[in-house]
Design a protein around this motif. Structure first.
Motif, PDB file in Angstrom:
ATOM      1  N   LEU A  39       6.959   7.151 -29.068  1.00  0.00           N
ATOM      2  CA  LEU A  39       5.875   8.112 -28.834  1.00  0.00           C
ATOM      3  C   LEU A  39       4.563   7.583 -29.408  1.00  0.00           C
ATOM      4  CD1 LEU A  39       4.999  10.987 -27.949  1.00  0.00           C
ATOM      5  CD2 LEU A  39       5.669  11.746 -30.231  1.00  0.00           C
ATOM      6  N   TYR A  40       4.612   7.083 -30.631  1.00  0.00           N
ATOM      7  CA  TYR A  40       3.416   6.515 -31.261  1.00  0.00           C
ATOM      8  C   TYR A  40       2.873   5.348 -30.442  1.00  0.00           C
ATOM      9  CZ  TYR A  40       0.489   3.819 -34.369  1.00  0.00           C
ATOM     10  OH  TYR A  40      -0.550   3.108 -34.899  1.00  0.00           O
ATOM     11  N   HIS A  41       3.753   4.459 -30.019  1.00  0.00           N
ATOM     12  CA  HIS A  41       3.325   3.288 -29.245  1.00  0.00           C
ATOM     13  C   HIS A  41       2.655   3.699 -27.927  1.00  0.00           C
ATOM     14  CE1 HIS A  41       5.116   0.310 -31.883  1.00  0.00           C
ATOM     15  NE2 HIS A  41       6.250   0.987 -31.872  1.00  0.00           N
ATOM     16  N   ARG A  42       3.231   4.682 -27.260  1.00  0.00           N
ATOM     17  CA  ARG A  42       2.637   5.144 -25.990  1.00  0.00           C
ATOM     18  C   ARG A  42       1.273   5.779 -26.238  1.00  0.00           C
ATOM     19  NH1 ARG A  42       8.077   6.110 -24.721  1.00  0.00           N
ATOM     20  NH2 ARG A  42       7.992   8.241 -25.462  1.00  0.00           N
ATOM     21  N   HIS A  46      -1.061   0.426 -25.824  1.00  0.00           N
ATOM     22  CA  HIS A  46      -0.884  -0.987 -25.510  1.00  0.00           C
ATOM     23  C   HIS A  46       0.166  -1.605 -26.441  1.00  0.00           C
ATOM     24  CE1 HIS A  46      -3.697  -1.170 -28.906  1.00  0.00           C
ATOM     25  NE2 HIS A  46      -3.191  -2.366 -29.131  1.00  0.00           N
ATOM     26  N   CYS A  47       0.652  -2.760 -26.032  1.00  0.00           N
ATOM     27  CA  CYS A  47       1.647  -3.483 -26.820  1.00  0.00           C
ATOM     28  C   CYS A  47       0.937  -4.431 -27.775  1.00  0.00           C
ATOM     29  CB  CYS A  47       2.572  -4.276 -25.896  1.00  0.00           C
ATOM     30  SG  CYS A  47       3.845  -5.206 -26.777  1.00  0.00           S
ATOM     31  N   CYS A  48       1.383  -4.444 -29.024  1.00  0.00           N
ATOM     32  CA  CYS A  48       0.802  -5.346 -30.028  1.00  0.00           C
ATOM     33  C   CYS A  48       1.551  -6.682 -30.086  1.00  0.00           C
ATOM     34  CB  CYS A  48       0.801  -4.686 -31.402  1.00  0.00           C
ATOM     35  SG  CYS A  48       2.450  -4.327 -32.047  1.00  0.00           S
ATOM     36  N   PHE A  59       8.534  -5.516 -24.958  1.00  0.00           N
ATOM     37  CA  PHE A  59       8.262  -6.823 -25.543  1.00  0.00           C
ATOM     38  C   PHE A  59       9.399  -7.262 -26.446  1.00  0.00           C
ATOM     39  CE2 PHE A  59       6.593  -9.672 -28.764  1.00  0.00           C
ATOM     40  CZ  PHE A  59       5.969 -10.628 -27.968  1.00  0.00           C
ATOM     41  N   LYS A  60       9.826  -8.487 -26.277  1.00  0.00           N
ATOM     42  CA  LYS A  60      10.845  -9.107 -27.124  1.00  0.00           C
ATOM     43  C   LYS A  60      10.314 -10.466 -27.558  1.00  0.00           C
ATOM     44  CE  LYS A  60      14.145  -6.095 -26.151  1.00  0.00           C
ATOM     45  NZ  LYS A  60      14.048  -4.871 -26.833  1.00  0.00           N
ATOM     46  N   LYS A  61      10.411 -10.772 -28.860  1.00  0.00           N
ATOM     47  CA  LYS A  61       9.967 -12.080 -29.360  1.00  0.00           C
ATOM     48  C   LYS A  61      10.896 -13.160 -28.830  1.00  0.00           C
ATOM     49  CE  LYS A  61       7.152 -11.291 -33.177  1.00  0.00           C
ATOM     50  NZ  LYS A  61       6.424 -11.811 -34.210  1.00  0.00           N
TER      51      LYS A  61
END
Length: 63
Positions: A39-42, A46-48, A59-61
């Motif tokens: 929820l926070y990310h949405r 954006h993706c950090c 996202f996966k490292k």
């Protein structure tokens, strides 16, 4: 149930409850650290690219 599975289940439950309650974070039961919810990310929008535990952007490292 083994410890790793128990911990994963607990994390999933904590994350689900936090999202249902509209919270941006919950406390990791093993480390005591705050963990950002999907929820926070949405809300951030954006993706950090830090491979966050609940990244809604997938996202996966790379190893």
């Amino acid at each position: 149930m083994n410890d790793a599975k128990t911990t994963k289940t607990k994390i999933e439950e904590l994350h689900k409850k936090a999202c249902e309650e509209g919270r941006d974070f919950y406390i990791d039961p093993e480390t005591g650290y705050q963990v950002m919810t999907a929820l926070y990310h949405r809300k951030r929008g954006h993706c950090c690219e830090s491979a966050c535990r609940h990244c809604p952007y997938g996202f996966k490292k790379q190893d």
